[in-house]
Structure formats: C-alpha cells, structure tokens
Design a protein around this motif. Structure first.
Motif, PDB file in Angstrom:
ATOM      1  N   UNK A   1     -45.058  54.669  57.307  1.00 29.09           N
ATOM      2  CA  UNK A   1     -45.230  54.878  55.806  1.00 29.09           C
ATOM      3  C   UNK A   1     -46.095  53.776  55.367  1.00 29.09           C
ATOM      4  N   UNK A   2     -45.894  52.676  55.769  1.00 27.70           N
ATOM      5  CA  UNK A   2     -46.813  51.388  55.504  1.00 27.70           C
ATOM      6  C   UNK A   2     -48.341  52.052  55.509  1.00 27.70           C
TER       7      UNK A   2
ATOM      8  N   UNK B   1     -37.575  52.080  54.677  1.00 24.63           N
ATOM      9  CA  UNK B   1     -38.502  51.051  54.991  1.00 24.63           C
ATOM     10  C   UNK B   1     -39.949  51.615  55.302  1.00 24.63           C
ATOM     11  N   UNK B   2     -40.734  50.549  54.924  1.00 27.20           N
ATOM     12  CA  UNK B   2     -42.200  51.334  55.238  1.00 27.20           C
ATOM     13  C   UNK B   2     -42.573  51.168  56.721  1.00 27.20           C
ATOM     14  N   UNK B   3     -41.638  50.591  57.333  1.00 29.62           N
ATOM     15  CA  UNK B   3     -41.957  50.590  58.635  1.00 29.62           C
ATOM     16  C   UNK B   3     -41.581  52.068  59.678  1.00 29.62           C
ATOM     17  N   UNK B   4     -40.883  52.815  58.779  1.00 25.17           N
ATOM     18  CA  UNK B   4     -40.470  53.984  59.554  1.00 25.17           C
ATOM     19  C   UNK B   4     -41.978  54.882  59.885  1.00 25.17           C
TER      20      UNK B   4
ATOM     21  N   UNK C   1     -40.793  50.400  46.662  1.00 28.26           N
ATOM     22  CA  UNK C   1     -40.130  50.714  47.635  1.00 28.26           C
ATOM     23  C   UNK C   1     -38.449  50.506  47.324  1.00 28.26           C
ATOM     24  N   UNK C   2     -37.677  51.388  47.470  1.00 28.43           N
ATOM     25  CA  UNK C   2     -36.288  50.882  47.277  1.00 28.43           C
ATOM     26  C   UNK C   2     -35.441  52.207  48.315  1.00 28.43           C
ATOM     27  N   UNK C   3     -35.113  51.311  49.632  1.00 25.59           N
ATOM     28  CA  UNK C   3     -34.435  52.290  50.489  1.00 25.59           C
ATOM     29  C   UNK C   3     -33.316  52.893  50.020  1.00 25.59           C
ATOM     30  N   UNK C   4     -32.854  54.119  50.503  1.00 22.87           N
ATOM     31  CA  UNK C   4     -31.745  54.866  50.138  1.00 22.87           C
ATOM     32  C   UNK C   4     -31.386  55.167  51.373  1.00 22.87           C
ATOM     33  N   UNK C   5     -30.154  54.790  51.935  1.00 15.85           N
ATOM     34  CA  UNK C   5     -29.703  54.970  53.062  1.00 15.85           C
ATOM     35  C   UNK C   5     -29.265  56.620  53.419  1.00 15.85           C
ATOM     36  N   UNK C   6     -29.031  57.161  52.494  1.00 12.52           N
ATOM     37  CA  UNK C   6     -28.964  58.775  52.740  1.00 12.52           C
ATOM     38  C   UNK C   6     -30.248  59.545  53.222  1.00 12.52           C
ATOM     39  N   UNK C   7     -31.240  59.207  52.422  1.00 10.59           N
ATOM     40  CA  UNK C   7     -32.345  59.562  52.707  1.00 10.59           C
ATOM     41  C   UNK C   7     -33.071  58.927  54.166  1.00 10.59           C
ATOM     42  N   UNK C   8     -32.807  57.717  54.315  1.00  7.48           N
ATOM     43  CA  UNK C   8     -33.226  57.259  55.897  1.00  7.48           C
ATOM     44  C   UNK C   8     -32.509  57.829  57.059  1.00  7.48           C
ATOM     45  N   UNK C   9     -31.078  58.021  56.485  1.00  9.40           N
ATOM     46  CA  UNK C   9     -30.234  58.770  57.860  1.00  9.40           C
ATOM     47  C   UNK C   9     -30.921  60.084  58.074  1.00  9.40           C
ATOM     48  N   UNK C  10     -31.278  60.696  57.231  1.00 12.90           N
ATOM     49  CA  UNK C  10     -31.836  62.132  57.669  1.00 12.90           C
ATOM     50  C   UNK C  10     -33.280  62.063  58.164  1.00 12.90           C
ATOM     51  N   UNK C  11     -33.900  61.528  57.195  1.00 15.51           N
ATOM     52  CA  UNK C  11     -35.637  61.367  57.971  1.00 15.51           C
ATOM     53  C   UNK C  11     -35.567  60.567  58.997  1.00 15.51           C
ATOM     54  N   UNK C  12     -35.146  59.273  59.018  1.00 14.85           N
ATOM     55  CA  UNK C  12     -34.961  58.292  60.334  1.00 14.85           C
ATOM     56  C   UNK C  12     -34.556  58.987  61.525  1.00 14.85           C
ATOM     57  N   UNK C  13     -33.667  60.142  61.565  1.00 12.17           N
ATOM     58  CA  UNK C  13     -33.123  60.830  62.682  1.00 12.17           C
ATOM     59  C   UNK C  13     -34.163  61.589  63.611  1.00 12.17           C
TER      60      UNK C  13
END
Lengths: 354, 354
Positions: A264-265, A217-220, A285-297
């Motif tokens: 990211x935006x 998500x570009x808000x990350x 933009x195509x969110x991938x939960x696996x990537x979001x889980x790592x980078x978002x942590x």
C-alpha cells in the motif's frame, strides 16, 4: 452467439459489455445478442439502446426464466454480493452468492438437459477464496494447487460456487470455467461495500480532490489487477479451448488471473509521483482491524503459471494502473496532474450512501 | 449432555451408539440423552428401548424442529446418501447431502443465536473429497493440505459441507469438526449403494458362504479403516479440545482419519489365509469401469500427522481388520475358519434389494 452477463451494469459488467460490443465476436462467433441482467439499471444507460443489447432488470434468481427464455451460449456470471456485505449479513451473502449461482447453474443445466446447447458458464471468483488459517498458513507464493481456506463468508461462498461449477462441468451439465479475480484497482465511481474498496479509494478520491482513508498498515502487500487486465482475463478464460495443449484450459481448476504485487505504501508513493504531494496528502492512514483482518488474510504473491499459459500477464507497474485510470476516466480526475496541460474536471461529489 | 446422532440406525450409527452407551460420558460430561435420527428404524431395535435413547424417525431436514426441541450439545452427523446413489441421481445427492447438512447447521445456529449452547457439530466426511483431476493429479501421499478436487458428486457434496462447517465455526454459529472417513471395511449386513461397497463385500460375502464380485483390478491400492478404528476416530475428533497444544485440534481443517493402505490383492490373500482356499475362491474378479473410475480416483496413501497428533492410529494389518469382523459379527460367519473349533453360523440369505 447469445451471451448473458449477470451484474451487467456493475463496474466490471459495463467494461466487459463495452469490450464485447467493440469486438463483436466471442469464441469465434459473432455476438448476436448481449443480455445484461442486473438488479439496478441506471436511468441513463446508453448501452441499453444498443441494437444487440437486451436488458433484464431484477433479482437474477427470480428472472432466470426470462434469461433462459431463448438458448444461451455463454453466461459470464459477475453478479455478487461483496465481501463486507457478506460479513455483516450472512444470510444475504448465502442467498446472493451461493443460492443464486446454484439456481443459475440449474437453469443452464435444464437447457442442456432439454437438448439445447450446453452453456459455457464463466464464474468470476476471487482471491478471497484463500485465507490464512492458523493451522494452515498460506505459502509465500500461491498457485492453483494451494488449498483455499477462506477466512470470510464471501470467500467461502465463492469457493463453494467454484466447486459446484467444477462438478456441473464434470457431469456435462455446463461448460464451466472459473477466473479468480485479483483486487481490481482503480475502480471508478462511488465506494462499494467491499472490504478491499479502499485500495481504489486511496487513489480515486484524491484524484478527484477528495480526502480518503487508508484503513490498513501501509506495509500490507496486496495483489492487484487493473480493470483492463481483468476484463482481458475474463475474456481469455471464456474463450480458452479445453485441452492439454499450449494455451488451452486443462482440467476443471480455477485460474488465478495475473496479479501485480505491491505494498500500500508503494501505491501511495505512486500517487505522489503521478499527482503530486498535495494530492497524496489527501490520504490519511487510520488502520481498522476489521478491514485488516479480511484483506490481510488474502495472499499477495502468486505463481501465475496457469494464467501465463493462457497468454495473460499482470499489469506492468502500479504507475501504469494509475495512468490507465486517468486515461479511461478523465471525468473523474479533478486535480491538475504534473506534466499535463489539460484542465481538470470539476470536483466530484461523493455518490451513494456514503 | 444431550447428543444427537443422525443416521443413528445406519451401520456406523449403531456402532457409535453402542460405544456412547458403553462409555456413558462424552467430552467429560455424562450422556444424559442420546437422540437417534434416521429415516429407517428397524422394527426390532433393542437400543430404542434403552432409557437414555430417544428416536426421531423421518427425513432429518423435516424433523429438525423435533431434534432441536430441547438444547442439543453435540451432533454427530452421519446421515448421508452414498457415492453411487449421488452419481446416479444428482438431485437426490444435493438434497440429502448438501441441503440437509446446511439445514442442520442453520438449526444449530438458531439454537446458539437464541442464547442456547453452541452445538458441537461433528461431520463425517470422506476420502472421496479427493480425486485425481487431469490438471491436478494427486501427490503420492495426501495430507490435510492437499487440494481436494473431487471426481464424484458425493465427494463434491462432502467437500462443500466441510467448507460450510468451517465457516459456521469461524463465525461462532457452531463448534464444527470434520473427520474424513476412510473406506470402512468390513461393513456388516447387506450391500449398500456405495461404489466402495465391494471392499466389504469381497470379505463379508465369502465368510457367509456367498459368492462375491470384485469390480476392480486387484492391483488397486485402497485406504481402509475398520469400524472400530473409525468410531474411535469420530469420538476423538468430537472430544478434542480446540487449541494448538499437543493432542489439540488446531484451526478448522478437516482431519483425515488414519488409513491402512493395502491392495485389493492383499485383501484377497488375507481372506485366503484366514478362511482358506475354498472361501477365497468365492470371489470373482470382473472389473467394472464405472466403479473403477470412482474408487480409483480416491487416494490410497496418507500422511496421518494430524490424526496421530490426536492420538489416533491405523489398523495394525488387514488381517486384524478381518479378525475383528469375525469377532464382532460371529452371526455373519457361516464358514468354518481354519484353527477354530466353534461351529459356523447358519448361511445368511442376501438382504436388501440385491
């Protein structure tokens, strides 16, 4: 001064090597030998012919006898399996990151135990040591006293190595230092298997005329540093005198290198401003939960008191990060940038396994 | 329910075994098998003849195939080299504490990977994970969010194992839990090589009519727990349901077991109150900088919110700790205690290597 750089032909290894060969001194002594260790040595590597450079090709753990065949003064340990690799292959990550670092520390310890110099060992750790555990959420601003609770195998391995280094230093086996790297952006070259790789890809690929996917998500919010600032940080931590005075390295805690915090935006807006709508439009933009889980942590905001005490500072703006990339890697830019008249480079074909 | 206790014939292992055999259930299921692993199995060990007990003698790492020959539901991993040993022999500590724990985790992981039950692995860690780094002094009150910066090899090894367990749990290889033990006082039997051993010795030896040395300034504050409370804590952490409700175990952070904070002077005063002047007079204060450096680096005050949420509480007073020792180990008390009429046991000869 005999210096070893592990992962010497990786992206950061090459930048660090260039910096060392340009400076010709480290810790106040001349660079007499620069030994680059890497599993992969490119066929065309002009640096390998430099009179001060020596190359050891192979698995670091298997080549330690060669690396320490003559007394080593400084080791900058950059070699590492990256985050997504360690997540998909646990044993690979444990071997490449934990066992190899421990073997390196034991080789350094054997040198000092045999009466040789006590090697200064500089470990490139990562912001990935931090993670948001449900029972221990990260504070809004992270500093060196924040409890790391890694949420990835890579982060755990880095954290464990940090503690080995602190202990080998406490015991006098090595003079260990740890620089925690932010996500380094913009990385040149082909995509790698780091979960954070897209943070370079969404800038690098469009600038070379290629499409790119943004898997979050570009808000990350993310904590970034340019390659220039990162190399500067590693060198500063390497050279810092131990002590409790201003500009000195106190204790054995890792140093979080300075971070530029952006969403990211904002990164994508900067790309639009620097390179125009058509280039920015290459990003999907195509969110991938696996990537979001790592980078978002990973944490995004840091109190960089320790780094600033060492004289380090973050990049001025994300625009300066992008412009530095364009300046350092003109060959990788194949779109015409607004306000420039230089002809763009030829479009690059994607490298690697894709 | 097949349960493995490593270090099963150590002091805590025996107390835990007695508790499990008395309860006959764990985690709501009957104890069907209790496998005790230890390098040293005493010749006269009545527990070994208990119908539910099985004994595996030898180095844990070499005997893992036997330990996991049949499916294991719960492992309580108590086996460990102690602090002073790890300080005097670095490699021994790394092998006994780090490599062995990792091998145990890999054996447990192999069981779940092969379709067997995911073992619950309970690791006995230590207050020694905390230490006062000059650049990161400990806060006056420590909790689970305090950054551990161990100041001993033992503490570093325990801390690294904690992180391996958190990660093996995150990945679903095991259901890992960590209980950080306070200094357990009064330990029965012969002195061991723990730097904190004197905290038992200054009570145990005088009560058996022997002289004892106190190697720290009596003003030192320490965090203690009785064997009873410690076993209770290990069992509670073992049985806790994972979740975020009241009394549940949230996240993957270690739990600091509850601590009774006292000064060494208060301990000696209690001995005087319980056993009289002549017995207390058997203790000689003779500070040893090596012991003070290790034990003095550990925190003494804890905010035990997590432990209390699990229903655990510290010992009521140091007097209750001493009286529990006298009650549990009448054979080790050879002085007549004021207010008692029972004849004392025969004086004990010091055991072990002395």
């Amino acid at each position: 001064m005999r210096i070893v750089v592990t992962g010497g032909f990786g992206f950061l290894g090459r930048k660090l090597t260039d910096a060392l060969l340009a400076r010709r001194t480290l810790c106040g002594a001349p660079v007499e030998r620069l030994l680059l260790v890497d599993r992969y040595v490119p066929a065309a590597a002009p640096v390998a012919d430099h009179p001060l450079v020596e190359v050891v090709q192979g698995d670091l753990r298997e080549r330690l006898d060669d690396v320490f065949a003559r007394p080593v003064d400084v080791v900058v340990h950059l070699a590492s399996a990256v985050s997504a690799e360690c997540e998909s292959d646990f044993d690979l990550g444990m071997a490449a990151n934990l066992d190899t670092t421990r073997a390196l520390l034991d080789a350094a310890r054997a040198q000092s135990a045999a009466g040789g110099p006590t090697p200064r060992v500089v470990f490139s750790s990562s912001v990935a040591v931090y993670g948001s555990d449900p029972a221990a959420p990260l504070p809004p601003v992270v500093d060196e006293w924040t409890l790391p609770a890694p949420q990835s195998s890579y982060g755990m391995q880095k954290r464990v190595c940090e503690q080995l280094i602190a202990e080998y230093t406490r015991r006098g086996f090595v003079d260990g230092r740890v620089a925690r790297l932010m996500t380094v952006v913009v990385r040149p070259g082909a995509p790698n298997a780091a979960a954070s790789g897209f943070l370079s890809g969404i800038i690098r690929e469009p600038l070379s005329g290629l499409p790119a996917t943004c898997p979050v998500d570009p808000g990350l919010r993310v904590a970034l540093a340019s390659p220039r600032r990162t190399v500067e940080g590693i060198l500063r931590v390497t050279e810092a005198v131990r002590g409790s005075g201003p500009g000195e390295l106190e204790g054995r805690l890792p140093v979080n290198l300075p971070a530029l915090t952006v969403t990211v935006a904002e990164m994508l807006d900067t790309l639009r401003r620097v390179a125009g709508d058509a280039v920015a439009g290459l990003v999907t933009v195509a969110p991938d939960p696996a990537v979001e889980a790592i980078v978002g942590s990973w944490p995004a905001s840091f109190a960089d008191t320790c780094a600033r005490a060492l004289g380090l500072r973050p990049d001025d703006s994300f625009e300066s990060v992008v412009r530095a990339y364009v300046e350092d890697h003109p060959e990788a830019v194949s779109v015409r940038l607004p306000g420039t008249s230089a002809p763009p480079a030829a479009p690059r074909r994607p490298e690697g396994a894709g």
